[in-house]
Design a protein around this motif. Structure first.
Motif, PDB file in Angstrom:
ATOM      1  N   LYS A   1       7.581 -16.085  11.662  1.00 10.43           N
ATOM      2  CA  LYS A   1       6.100 -16.582  11.486  1.00 10.43           C
ATOM      3  C   LYS A   1       5.275 -15.319  10.723  1.00 10.43           C
ATOM      4  O   LYS A   1       5.304 -14.351  11.230  1.00 10.43           O
ATOM      5  CB  LYS A   1       5.398 -17.118  12.791  1.00 10.43           C
TER       6      LYS A   1
ATOM      7  N   GLN B   1       1.351 -13.687  10.313  1.00 13.59           N
ATOM      8  CA  GLN B   1       0.578 -13.350  11.423  1.00 13.59           C
ATOM      9  C   GLN B   1      -0.820 -14.122  10.938  1.00 13.59           C
ATOM     10  O   GLN B   1      -1.802 -13.983  10.389  1.00 13.59           O
ATOM     11  CB  GLN B   1      -0.115 -11.842  11.383  1.00 13.59           C
ATOM     12  N   GLN B   2      -0.884 -15.399  11.743  1.00 20.39           N
ATOM     13  CA  GLN B   2      -1.898 -16.209  11.649  1.00 20.39           C
ATOM     14  C   GLN B   2      -1.929 -17.111  13.074  1.00 20.39           C
ATOM     15  O   GLN B   2      -1.311 -17.025  13.826  1.00 20.39           O
ATOM     16  CB  GLN B   2      -1.580 -17.293  10.696  1.00 20.39           C
TER      17      GLN B   2
ATOM     18  N   LEU C   1      -1.527 -19.279  15.705  1.00 21.54           N
ATOM     19  CA  LEU C   1      -0.592 -20.056  16.383  1.00 21.54           C
ATOM     20  C   LEU C   1      -1.037 -20.726  17.702  1.00 21.54           C
ATOM     21  O   LEU C   1      -1.497 -19.987  18.551  1.00 21.54           O
ATOM     22  CB  LEU C   1       0.662 -19.150  16.333  1.00 21.54           C
TER      23      LEU C   1
ATOM     24  N   ASP D   1       6.197 -23.872  20.408  1.00 18.85           N
ATOM     25  CA  ASP D   1       5.482 -23.773  19.565  1.00 18.85           C
ATOM     26  C   ASP D   1       4.800 -25.277  19.175  1.00 18.85           C
ATOM     27  O   ASP D   1       5.650 -26.300  18.705  1.00 18.85           O
ATOM     28  CB  ASP D   1       6.104 -23.187  18.169  1.00 18.85           C
TER      29      ASP D   1
ATOM     30  N   ARG E   1       3.404 -26.396  16.621  1.00 21.66           N
ATOM     31  CA  ARG E   1       3.490 -26.962  15.221  1.00 21.66           C
ATOM     32  C   ARG E   1       5.133 -27.282  14.870  1.00 21.66           C
ATOM     33  O   ARG E   1       5.291 -28.353  14.361  1.00 21.66           O
ATOM     34  CB  ARG E   1       2.812 -25.848  14.153  1.00 21.66           C
ATOM     35  N   THR E   2       5.727 -26.451  15.294  1.00 22.84           N
ATOM     36  CA  THR E   2       7.156 -26.494  14.976  1.00 22.84           C
ATOM     37  C   THR E   2       8.092 -27.054  16.003  1.00 22.84           C
ATOM     38  O   THR E   2       9.151 -27.413  15.861  1.00 22.84           O
ATOM     39  CB  THR E   2       8.006 -25.218  14.576  1.00 22.84           C
TER      40      THR E   2
ATOM     41  N   GLU F   1       9.317 -25.477  18.388  1.00 23.92           N
ATOM     42  CA  GLU F   1      10.389 -24.618  18.966  1.00 23.92           C
ATOM     43  C   GLU F   1      10.152 -24.005  20.216  1.00 23.92           C
ATOM     44  O   GLU F   1       8.923 -23.769  20.503  1.00 23.92           O
ATOM     45  CB  GLU F   1      10.637 -23.553  17.836  1.00 23.92           C
TER      46      GLU F   1
ATOM     47  N   TYR G   1       3.866 -13.893  18.268  1.00 24.57           N
ATOM     48  CA  TYR G   1       3.020 -14.977  19.258  1.00 24.57           C
ATOM     49  C   TYR G   1       1.858 -14.284  20.393  1.00 24.57           C
ATOM     50  O   TYR G   1       1.130 -14.589  20.428  1.00 24.57           O
ATOM     51  CB  TYR G   1       3.995 -15.717  20.062  1.00 24.57           C
TER      52      TYR G   1
ATOM     53  N   CYS H   1      -0.975 -13.325  17.933  1.00 24.92           N
ATOM     54  CA  CYS H   1      -1.949 -14.181  17.372  1.00 24.92           C
ATOM     55  C   CYS H   1      -1.777 -15.610  18.042  1.00 24.92           C
ATOM     56  O   CYS H   1      -2.752 -16.444  17.464  1.00 24.92           O
ATOM     57  CB  CYS H   1      -1.334 -14.492  15.800  1.00 24.92           C
TER      58      CYS H   1
ATOM     59  N   ARG I   1      15.726 -25.929  13.504  1.00 20.00           N
ATOM     60  CA  ARG I   1      15.759 -25.253  12.151  1.00 20.00           C
ATOM     61  C   ARG I   1      16.400 -26.085  11.046  1.00 20.00           C
ATOM     62  O   ARG I   1      16.093 -26.028  10.102  1.00 20.00           O
ATOM     63  CB  ARG I   1      16.440 -23.938  12.397  1.00 20.00           C
TER      64      ARG I   1
END
Length: 240
Positions: free
Chosen positions: A94, A96-97, A99, A124, A126-127, A129, A154, A157, A234
């Motif tokens: 990922k 660096q934004q 999360l 996560d 969004r994903t 995972e 994580y 961020c 994935r």
């Protein structure tokens, strides 16, 4: 008759086994063997099928019946499999934004219900995972271990949403943690994964006869499914 090791036909009789079968010895390589042995090494296909069955909600006794293998051999194979499972998440890299992570803890036990083992998980949002996991008690120490199990990006961020359990604020940095109620829906993904985990891993079913007797196997089975779950995600993300 040929030697199973070197293929030589220079064979001689060499007494009998303790079960009364004729024993043979190869004059070339010294290998001792019997004709048509009862024990034979398991094929790669058999082991691959067992690996898949270990990911399903089936007891070891059930797998032994389906695959027609001895329970003692299967237990040893499962022990070795679980010992080899890495206890560290593998996730898509990922940037660096911002999360969003959802955290929760799942009740389980080993050997008897007095030996509680809580499964701490992070997902996560969004994903989907699984990005963190720890198995232990329900204290702040375990919550801290869950935080430490997150990949570095994580911890730097992410905003972590959890329920109102008191262990979280003592372990997670305040700027990275936001406790919420279930009504907000901000822990819905991890709660749904808890249900998936209970449905897939027989030893996590609330009223089960497939519970773990060894903590190492309990932890290994959970991590084994998490790695399979993340790998499947994935593959889907890469295909889509």
């Amino acid at each position: 008759m040929m030697c199973p090791t070197c293929g030589s036909t220079d064979i001689k009789k060499n007494g009998t086994t303790r079960r009364g079968k004729q024993n043979y010895r190869c004059r070339d390589c010294g290998r001792q063997f019997v004709e048509d042995p009862q024990w034979k090494p398991k094929s790669a296909d058999t082991k691959a099928m067992i690996d898949r069955l270990l990911l399903e909600r089936i007891s070891l006794a059930g797998i032994a019946r389906v695959m027609q293998v001895a329970e003692a051999w299967l237990q040893g194979y499962a022990n070795a499999t679980y010992e080899a499972v890495p206890q560290q998440v593998e996730v898509i890299p990922k940037a660096q934004q911002r999360l969003d992570v959802q955290m929760d803890e799942l009740w389980s036990f080993v050997d008897d219900k007095g030996n509680e083992q809580w499964v701490w998980l992070a997902i996560d949002a969004r994903t989907r995972e699984i990005v963190g996991c720890y198995i232990g008690d329900r204290s702040g120490t375990s919550a801290k271990a869950l935080w430490n199990s997150l990949p570095a990006v994580y911890r730097q961020c992410a905003v972590c949403y959890s329920d109102l359990w008191s262990a979280y604020p003592t372990a997670l940095p305040s700027k990275r943690h936001q406790p919420v109620g279930k009504e907000t829906g901000k822990t819905s993904y991890i709660e749904r994964f808890n249900n998936t985990l209970r449905q897939q891993v027989a030893r996590l079913v609330r009223k089960t006869l497939s519970f773990s007797r060894r903590l190492e196997n309990h932890i290994g089975a959970i991590w084994n499914f998490i790695h399979h779950y993340n790998a499947t995600l994935r593959t889907k993300l890469a295909a889509g």
